[in-house]
Scaffold this active site. Sequence first.
Site, short mmCIF file in Angstrom:
data_model
loop_
_atom_site.label_atom_id
_atom_site.label_comp_id
_atom_site.label_asym_id
_atom_site.label_seq_id
_atom_site.Cartn_x
_atom_site.Cartn_y
_atom_site.Cartn_z
N ARG A 125 0.85 -1.20 0.00
CA ARG A 125 0.00 0.00 0.00
C ARG A 125 0.88 1.25 0.00
O ARG A 125 0.62 2.21 -0.70
CB ARG A 125 -0.96 0.02 1.21
CG ARG A 125 -1.65 1.38 1.35
CD ARG A 125 -2.90 1.41 2.21
NE ARG A 125 -2.87 0.54 3.37
CZ ARG A 125 -2.21 0.80 4.50
NH1 ARG A 125 -1.53 1.92 4.65
NH2 ARG A 125 -2.24 -0.07 5.49
N TYR A 145 -16.18 17.70 -14.31
CA TYR A 145 -16.63 16.31 -14.42
C TYR A 145 -17.69 16.02 -13.35
O TYR A 145 -17.51 16.39 -12.18
CB TYR A 145 -15.41 15.38 -14.27
CG TYR A 145 -15.77 13.93 -14.23
CD1 TYR A 145 -16.17 13.26 -15.39
CD2 TYR A 145 -15.74 13.22 -13.05
CE1 TYR A 145 -16.52 11.93 -15.36
CE2 TYR A 145 -16.09 11.88 -13.01
CZ TYR A 145 -16.48 11.25 -14.17
OH TYR A 145 -16.83 9.93 -14.13
N ASP A 204 -7.48 19.10 -13.48
CA ASP A 204 -7.78 17.78 -14.03
C ASP A 204 -7.36 17.82 -15.50
O ASP A 204 -7.97 18.49 -16.32
CB ASP A 204 -9.28 17.51 -13.88
CG ASP A 204 -9.69 16.12 -14.37
OD1 ASP A 204 -9.02 15.60 -15.28
OD2 ASP A 204 -10.69 15.58 -13.86
N LYS A 212 -8.82 6.97 -19.05
CA LYS A 212 -9.10 7.53 -20.37
C LYS A 212 -7.85 7.44 -21.27
O LYS A 212 -7.41 6.35 -21.54
CB LYS A 212 -9.62 8.96 -20.22
CG LYS A 212 -10.64 9.13 -19.07
CD LYS A 212 -11.95 8.40 -19.33
CE LYS A 212 -12.83 8.29 -18.08
NZ LYS A 212 -13.14 9.51 -17.37
C1 LIG Z 1 -13.63 9.91 -16.12
C2 LIG Z 1 -13.18 11.20 -15.54
C3 LIG Z 1 -12.91 11.33 -14.18
C4 LIG Z 1 -13.14 10.20 -13.21
O1 LIG Z 1 -12.22 9.17 -13.38
P1 LIG Z 1 -12.55 7.61 -13.05
O2 LIG Z 1 -11.31 6.95 -13.53
O3 LIG Z 1 -13.77 7.25 -13.80
O4 LIG Z 1 -12.73 7.53 -11.58
C5 LIG Z 1 -12.43 12.55 -13.72
N1 LIG Z 1 -12.26 13.59 -14.55
C6 LIG Z 1 -12.51 13.50 -15.87
C7 LIG Z 1 -12.29 14.68 -16.74
C8 LIG Z 1 -12.98 12.31 -16.41
O5 LIG Z 1 -13.25 12.24 -17.71
#
Ligand SMILES: *Cc1c(COP(=O)(O)O)cnc(C)c1O
Length: 381
Positions: free
Chosen positions: A48, A100, A172, A197
Amino acid sequence: MKLHPSTLVVHSGVEPEEHTGASSVPIFMGSTFHQKDIDTPQPFDYSRSGNPTRQAVEETIALLEGGTRGFAFASGIAAMSTCLGLFGAGDHLIATRDIYGGTYRLLDKVWSNFGVETTFVDATDIEAIRSAARPNTRGLVLETPSNPTLSITDLRACASLAKERGWLTIVDNTFMTPCLQKPLELGIDIVVHSATKFLGGHSDLIAGAIVVKDDKLGKRIGFLQNAFGAILSPHDSWLLLRGIKTLAVRMEVSQRGAAQVAEYLSGHPKVKRVYYPGLSSHRGQEIHRQQAKGAGAVLSFDLGGKDEVKKLFAHIKLPLVAVSLGGVESILSYPATMSHAAMEPAEREKRGIGPGLVRLSVGLENPDDLKADLEEALKAL
Ligand SMILES: *Cc1c(COP(=O)(O)O)cnc(C)c1O
């Protein structure tokens, strides 16, 4: 030697394996590590807190973003939650209005219970951020291009305002990836990713990441990662590392396809509006050009109403109709019931997420095939 992203993704953080020279980092499944001497700390003690496979991917992401420390998490939202652990009761945050949906939910429904208050503003307007400030404001949570209307926030201006006020800045960077935008170089403190993504890139993994440049901040995030424990598993760390090796070529090909599809849709009579930072009609295009190397592979378009969207989805053949983006395959999604379902309808409307809005993440298919597929499906409207 300053390497280009396409070289870094292949070589960074990945030395040939010490004992065998293997080309790929081994998946170290051990939960714990034998300690030779209890008085001398070893690099690893418990998975961890740290794991060699996870460390390889963390170093890679840190290098790509131009940071000093990277951290890998079980999901993008796990990364964001951990990051928000920097704030506590009595703190106030300012966040991008069209953030998001899951991040919105976290701030609005979870962190609010712990006494952290968030004001959501139109972050394309620096004055809106300035006037949302309170004496207890501690951080700025941003996303550019935003989701799903791809609105552009001036990161340099936000970083400089935040420095002046002593706020932490969080961006982000999921939509752009470090191949196209490096927030840390623009003065931002913390980069967060949904590695599910583009970084992973194959729609076969849920993962998240944080990268920072500052040493002290790195220690605080490291502490929080271990304290929360929402870490990425060794196997998934390996999968993410494998995905990242082709990140630069995937971004290049997908972006080229997205530009062609955006251009095509802009000229289609049944499409009311196209949102893509690469179009000269896009608000904020100039700022985007100054802070990013390209417009990316995600675009949104408005068909007017839900009936039209349903007809398109019923007739389209190539893209998946699904939540998510950034895969090798194109993905069509419907923000109103998918990524932004966690938001009340009135809040969605405020952000321009109407019933006819569709988001398209362009994959690696030949753009001519995608256009032909859209052409056929749009005939049904
Ligand atoms: C999908 C997404 C998230 C969340 O991520 P997960 O891997 O689904 O937890 C956060 N920010 C953006 C811009 C996203 O497209």
